[in-house]
Design a protein around this motif. Structure first.
Motif, PDB file in Angstrom:
ATOM      1  N   LYS A 464      -5.476  -2.715  -2.663  1.00  0.00           N
ATOM      2  CA  LYS A 464      -4.530  -3.372  -1.772  1.00  0.00           C
ATOM      3  C   LYS A 464      -3.102  -3.179  -2.267  1.00  0.00           C
ATOM      4  N   ILE A 465      -2.898  -3.390  -3.577  1.00  0.00           N
ATOM      5  CA  ILE A 465      -1.557  -3.242  -4.140  1.00  0.00           C
ATOM      6  C   ILE A 465      -1.043  -1.821  -3.894  1.00  0.00           C
ATOM      7  N   PHE A 466      -1.918  -0.843  -4.149  1.00  0.00           N
ATOM      8  CA  PHE A 466      -1.512   0.556  -3.985  1.00  0.00           C
ATOM      9  C   PHE A 466      -1.205   0.869  -2.523  1.00  0.00           C
ATOM     10  N   LEU A 467      -2.106   0.435  -1.632  1.00  0.00           N
ATOM     11  CA  LEU A 467      -1.904   0.743  -0.211  1.00  0.00           C
ATOM     12  C   LEU A 467      -0.669   0.033   0.337  1.00  0.00           C
ATOM     13  N   MET A 468      -0.427  -1.190  -0.161  1.00  0.00           N
ATOM     14  CA  MET A 468       0.778  -1.907   0.254  1.00  0.00           C
ATOM     15  C   MET A 468       2.024  -1.125  -0.141  1.00  0.00           C
ATOM     16  N   ARG A 469       1.998  -0.606  -1.366  1.00  0.00           N
ATOM     17  CA  ARG A 469       3.148   0.185  -1.824  1.00  0.00           C
ATOM     18  C   ARG A 469       3.310   1.424  -0.968  1.00  0.00           C
ATOM     19  N   VAL A 470       2.207   2.081  -0.684  1.00  0.00           N
ATOM     20  CA  VAL A 470       2.278   3.288   0.129  1.00  0.00           C
ATOM     21  C   VAL A 470       2.847   2.958   1.501  1.00  0.00           C
ATOM     22  N   GLY A 471       2.378   1.818   2.068  1.00  0.00           N
ATOM     23  CA  GLY A 471       2.781   1.459   3.428  1.00  0.00           C
ATOM     24  C   GLY A 471       4.190   0.896   3.517  1.00  0.00           C
ATOM     25  N   THR A 472       4.753   0.417   2.412  1.00  0.00           N
ATOM     26  CA  THR A 472       6.085  -0.195   2.477  1.00  0.00           C
ATOM     27  C   THR A 472       7.127   0.646   1.752  1.00  0.00           C
ATOM     28  N   VAL A 473       7.233   0.473   0.428  1.00  0.00           N
ATOM     29  CA  VAL A 473       8.282   1.165  -0.332  1.00  0.00           C
ATOM     30  C   VAL A 473       8.201   2.671  -0.135  1.00  0.00           C
ATOM     31  N   ILE A 474       7.003   3.200  -0.289  1.00  0.00           N
ATOM     32  CA  ILE A 474       6.878   4.652  -0.278  1.00  0.00           C
ATOM     33  C   ILE A 474       7.161   5.220   1.106  1.00  0.00           C
ATOM     34  N   LEU A 475       6.609   4.574   2.130  1.00  0.00           N
ATOM     35  CA  LEU A 475       6.858   5.041   3.499  1.00  0.00           C
ATOM     36  C   LEU A 475       8.353   5.005   3.818  1.00  0.00           C
ATOM     37  N   THR A 476       9.002   3.879   3.487  1.00  0.00           N
ATOM     38  CA  THR A 476      10.423   3.738   3.783  1.00  0.00           C
ATOM     39  C   THR A 476      11.235   4.825   3.086  1.00  0.00           C
ATOM     40  N   LEU A 477      10.945   4.990   1.795  1.00  0.00           N
ATOM     41  CA  LEU A 477      11.707   5.988   1.050  1.00  0.00           C
ATOM     42  C   LEU A 477      11.443   7.398   1.575  1.00  0.00           C
ATOM     43  N   MET A 478      10.200   7.642   1.999  1.00  0.00           N
ATOM     44  CA  MET A 478       9.873   8.965   2.529  1.00  0.00           C
ATOM     45  C   MET A 478      10.708   9.285   3.756  1.00  0.00           C
ATOM     46  N   ILE A 479      10.840   8.268   4.627  1.00  0.00           N
ATOM     47  CA  ILE A 479      11.616   8.482   5.848  1.00  0.00           C
ATOM     48  C   ILE A 479      13.080   8.743   5.491  1.00  0.00           C
ATOM     49  N   LEU A 480      13.579   7.949   4.539  1.00  0.00           N
ATOM     50  CA  LEU A 480      14.958   8.114   4.086  1.00  0.00           C
ATOM     51  C   LEU A 480      15.156   9.510   3.496  1.00  0.00           C
ATOM     52  N   ILE A 481      14.205   9.916   2.666  1.00  0.00           N
ATOM     53  CA  ILE A 481      14.320  11.227   2.029  1.00  0.00           C
ATOM     54  C   ILE A 481      14.310  12.329   3.087  1.00  0.00           C
ATOM     55  N   TRP A 482      13.469  12.144   4.092  1.00  0.00           N
ATOM     56  CA  TRP A 482      13.426  13.165   5.138  1.00  0.00           C
ATOM     57  C   TRP A 482      14.793  13.315   5.798  1.00  0.00           C
ATOM     58  N   PHE A 483      15.438  12.166   6.107  1.00  0.00           N
ATOM     59  CA  PHE A 483      16.757  12.228   6.739  1.00  0.00           C
ATOM     60  C   PHE A 483      17.759  12.915   5.835  1.00  0.00           C
ATOM     61  N   LEU A 484      17.784  12.474   4.578  1.00  0.00           N
ATOM     62  CA  LEU A 484      18.753  13.056   3.648  1.00  0.00           C
ATOM     63  C   LEU A 484      18.476  14.538   3.413  1.00  0.00           C
ATOM     64  N   SER A 485      17.208  14.935   3.556  1.00  0.00           N
ATOM     65  CA  SER A 485      16.853  16.333   3.294  1.00  0.00           C
ATOM     66  C   SER A 485      17.019  17.216   4.521  1.00  0.00           C
ATOM     67  N   SER A 486      17.187  16.599   5.694  1.00  0.00           N
ATOM     68  CA  SER A 486      17.224  17.396   6.917  1.00  0.00           C
ATOM     69  C   SER A 486      18.629  17.560   7.472  1.00  0.00           C
ATOM     70  N   PHE A 487      19.532  16.677   7.069  1.00  0.00           N
ATOM     71  CA  PHE A 487      20.894  16.745   7.619  1.00  0.00           C
ATOM     72  C   PHE A 487      21.904  16.827   6.500  1.00  0.00           C
ATOM     73  N   PRO A 488      23.025  17.475   6.651  1.00  0.00           N
ATOM     74  CA  PRO A 488      23.288  18.373   7.784  1.00  0.00           C
ATOM     75  C   PRO A 488      22.433  19.631   7.688  1.00  0.00           C
ATOM     76  N   GLY A 489      22.255  20.301   8.801  1.00  0.00           N
ATOM     77  CA  GLY A 489      21.426  21.504   8.843  1.00  0.00           C
ATOM     78  C   GLY A 489      22.088  22.689   8.142  1.00  0.00           C
ATOM     79  N   ALA A 490      21.382  23.805   8.120  1.00  0.00           N
ATOM     80  CA  ALA A 490      21.900  24.990   7.438  1.00  0.00           C
ATOM     81  C   ALA A 490      23.036  25.623   8.239  1.00  0.00           C
ATOM     82  N   PRO A 491      24.042  26.181   7.557  1.00  0.00           N
ATOM     83  CA  PRO A 491      25.114  26.893   8.272  1.00  0.00           C
ATOM     84  C   PRO A 491      24.615  28.241   8.786  1.00  0.00           C
TER      85      PRO A 491
END
Ligand SMILES: Nc1nc2c(ncn2[C@@H]2O[C@H](COP(=O)(O)OP(=O)(O)OP(=O)(O)O)[C@@H](O)[C@H]2O)c(=O)[nH]1
Ligand SMILES: [Mg+2]
Length: 630
Positions: A464-491
């Protein structure tokens, strides 16, 4: 008076009973049985370190509130957790209602040790009942207790209980129902206890034991026979080492199938979801960011559960205090008290409960040193990082005699954490000028078979502890990382993958100036920053970074071969060394601050751990490059 107000007043008047007793006598097991809660129960002293409150309803319909407390040998407290118990019973805790009655829990197989506390508590003058717990074990061992006589001698009801059996608390409920609760009764001051000399109390204990306890047969104590082997000066340490070694072997060899299943499932789901969507940022967020990132962390669930399966069994059967006993000489050599064993052991799950468990250590300096080295024990959040790198770089080879090379490397990483913790402890002890050794006073509990239900609950908690972490902190950070890694796009006319030009890419490139001497490229640097919040996030972040760097649809499953193709072996080894030492966990630092009452030690911890991490990685990288090239 309004209805709500009425309710609040009634609630305030609900009688409060406190469960008191020696460590490891079954208070928490009884608390769980009464209230239906799932507080941690294990076969060693010092499991409960904080007060826990619950409530239940007597068969008559009368509600009661109940407090579970840390175990204590005496009311003259020696350790911070014992002090909690003393202050709560004596009504000395500010803002807290003193208990109206006490249920004194004793271990029926060891009344001689337990009765001292009973007599002390009795002098407080609160209504009391004695719960004679573990009578099942006592009966098996042929210990006979004359409960009627005991009740007469003590002047309180004596009730037999078996806290680990359904219905084992029934008789206690009946006794509680018959108990007079008078809110006017207040505990006597603690000086009433100190006024009686210890010798007098001990004489009284002996007299009561002689009058009430008899051995009907001598069954030959099985625990002692096991201990003759397990605590043997030569065989003991060998058994401990073999046991630990086998556990790490199992973590790799048993986990393969369930990991493949999860990996396959996530991959399949990712492809399914991706198929229905048109090419674009949203599809990338879901396929690479969420399935790629979160999925790559999720696959480590089986390994975590296998590790805890063994730890929980060892914990429940009573082996752990023996391990503490065996390691006491080694720990004493670097100036740690044997008491540090349990906090350090808890730190293998997570440094946070480990740092808190250091409350059971009497000497403030010993306690501080234990807190400072707790995060060097390999917590379960490091396991995904280790496992990923090992899977990518260490061949899955048998070294003969059934020894698996990957398991061996994992064992070495855990050992590296322990050995360096001993070194750091030695250093701190010398600089803190701690004097005096405290002999290890450990009560070795009787062995018993692990309770299956306990085991299942423990594993469920971990999952439960692990899945909670995956579903909260990790998921949130993953989404954030995706944004930071995708923008701005390549020149226009870009030569690198688009992530290279993104915000995360820029940050990673800036950091890689600092980390180049230890072999970390910009991709790893991107993963290190969110990895500060939670270590496993680094794995997910690598998943996203490489999924975005690569051309095809690379989701969870393909991360290991991808990093195997992009890093050199010296870089991989250097990153492993980094994770042994780096203080990649903000929550641990904040708990250290809380438990030591000062930010100084949190900073000191972060400082020394970063310095060690950088030094260890630098040496590893340079040496590995010298010998392996790359
Ligand atoms: N056979 C048997 N085992 C028991 C009984 N009550 C508790 N145990 C076991 O005894 C061990 C200690 O139980 P806990 O409830 O953790 O003891 P505690 O008094 O809360 O211990 P601390 O929190 O360390 O003070 C566990 O392994 C329990 O499963 C009982 O009545 N019979
Ligand atoms: Mg307890």
């Amino acid at each position: 008076m309004g209805a709500v107000e009425q309710q609040v007043r009634t609630a305030a008047r609900t009688p409060l009973i406190a469960l008191l007793g020696n460590p490891n006598c079954g208070k928490t097991a009884l608390f769980n049985r009464l209230t239906g809660s799932r507080q941690k129960v294990a076969n060693y002293a010092g499991v409960t370190i904080e007060r826990k409150e619950g409530s239940f309803i007597l068969p008559s319909g009368k509600p009661l509130r109940v407090l579970d407390l840390p175990g204590a040998y005496s009311l003259s407290a020696h350790t911070p957790d014992e002090a909690i118990t003393r202050d709560v019973v004596a009504g000395l805790r500010a803002g807290e209602q003193a208990p109206d009655a006490v249920v004194c829990v004793v271990n029926a197989t060891n009344l001689r040790l337990n009765l001292r506390l009973v007599l002390e508590i009795q002098r407080l003058g609160l209504p009391m009942v004695l719960a004679l717990n573990m009578v099942d074990v006592a009966k098996k061992r042929g210990i006979e207790i004359d409960t009627a006589r005991l009740s007469q001698e003590l002047g309180m009801p004596v009730i037999e209980t078996v806290a680990v059996q359904a219905g084992g608390e029934k008789a206690l409920l009946a006794a509680l129902a018959a108990m007079p609760f008078d809110h006017a009764v207040k505990a006597q001051p603690l000086s009433a206890i100190d006024a009686v000399p210890v010798q007098q109390t001990q004489r009284e204990v002996r007299r009561i034991i002689d009058a009430t306890v008899s051995f009907d047969k001598d069954t030959g104590n099985l625990s002692e026979q096991i201990d003759a082997v397990v605590l043997h000066p030569l065989a003991g340490p060998v058994i401990l080492a073999v046991l630990m070694f086998l556990v790490f072997q199992a973590v790799f060899s048993w986990a393969a199938v369930p990991m493949d299943l999860i990996k396959g499932g996530v991959e399949h789901l990712g492809v399914l979801v991706g198929q229905g969507m048109s090419e674009g940022p949203l599809r990338s967020l879901i396929v690479e960011g969420i399935f790629g990132g979160v999925g790559s962390v999720l696959v480590f669930l089986p390994q975590i559960l296998i590790l805890f399966f063994f730890i929980l069994i060892l914990e429940d059967c009573g082996y752990l205090p023996r391990a503490a006993f065996l390691l006491d000489r080694m720990m004493g050599g670097v100036g740690l008290s044997g008491r540090a064993f349990i906090p350090l052991l808890s730190s293998f799950a997570c440094a946070i409960p480990g740092v808190m468990a250091a409350r059971t250590i009497q000497n403030p300096r010993d306690r501080l040193v234990t807190i400072m080295i707790a995060p060097l024990m390999t917590c379960s959040a490091r396991l995904p990082v280790y496992a990923l790198i090992i899977a990518a770089f260490i061949p899955d080879r048998k070294l003969g005699a059934g020894i698996n090379l990957q398991g061996l490397v994992l064992f070495i990483l855990y050992a590296a954490g322990i050995v360096s913790a001993m070194g750091v402890a030695w250093f701190f002890k010398r600089s803190l000028k701690a004097r005096g050794q405290h002999p290890l006073m450990l009560e070795l509990p009787a062995y018993h078979w692990p309770h299956l239900q306990n085991l299942a609950l423990g594993l469920w908690e971990r999952a439960k502890i692990f899945l909670m972490r995956v579903g909260t902190v990790i998921l949130t950070l993953m989404i954030l990382i995706w944004f930071l890694s995708s923008f701005p796009g390549a020149p226009e006319g870009a030569t690198h993958p688009p992530i290279y030009y993104s915000v995360a890419g820029m940050l990673g490139r800036a950091l890689s100036v600092i980390f180049a001497p230890i072999g970390f490229g910009w991709q790893i640097c991107i993963a290190l920053v969110p990895g500060m919040a939670a270590r496993e996030v680094a794995v997910g972040a690598l998943g996203t970074v490489y999924a975005l760097s690569a051309s095809g649809d690379d989701v969870a499953g393909s991360l290991a071969p991808l990093i195997a193709a992009s890093w050199t072996l010296p870089t991989a080894l250097s990153l492993l060394a980094w994770y042994v030492f780096a203080p990649q966990c903000l929550s641990t630092l904040s708990v250290v601050r809380r438990e030591t009452g000062s930010a100084r030690y949190a900073w000191l911890m972060a400082g020394y751990m970063f310095a060690l991490a950088y030094a260890a990685s630098f040496i590893t990288y340079q040496v590995a490059r010298h010998f392996l090239g790359g």
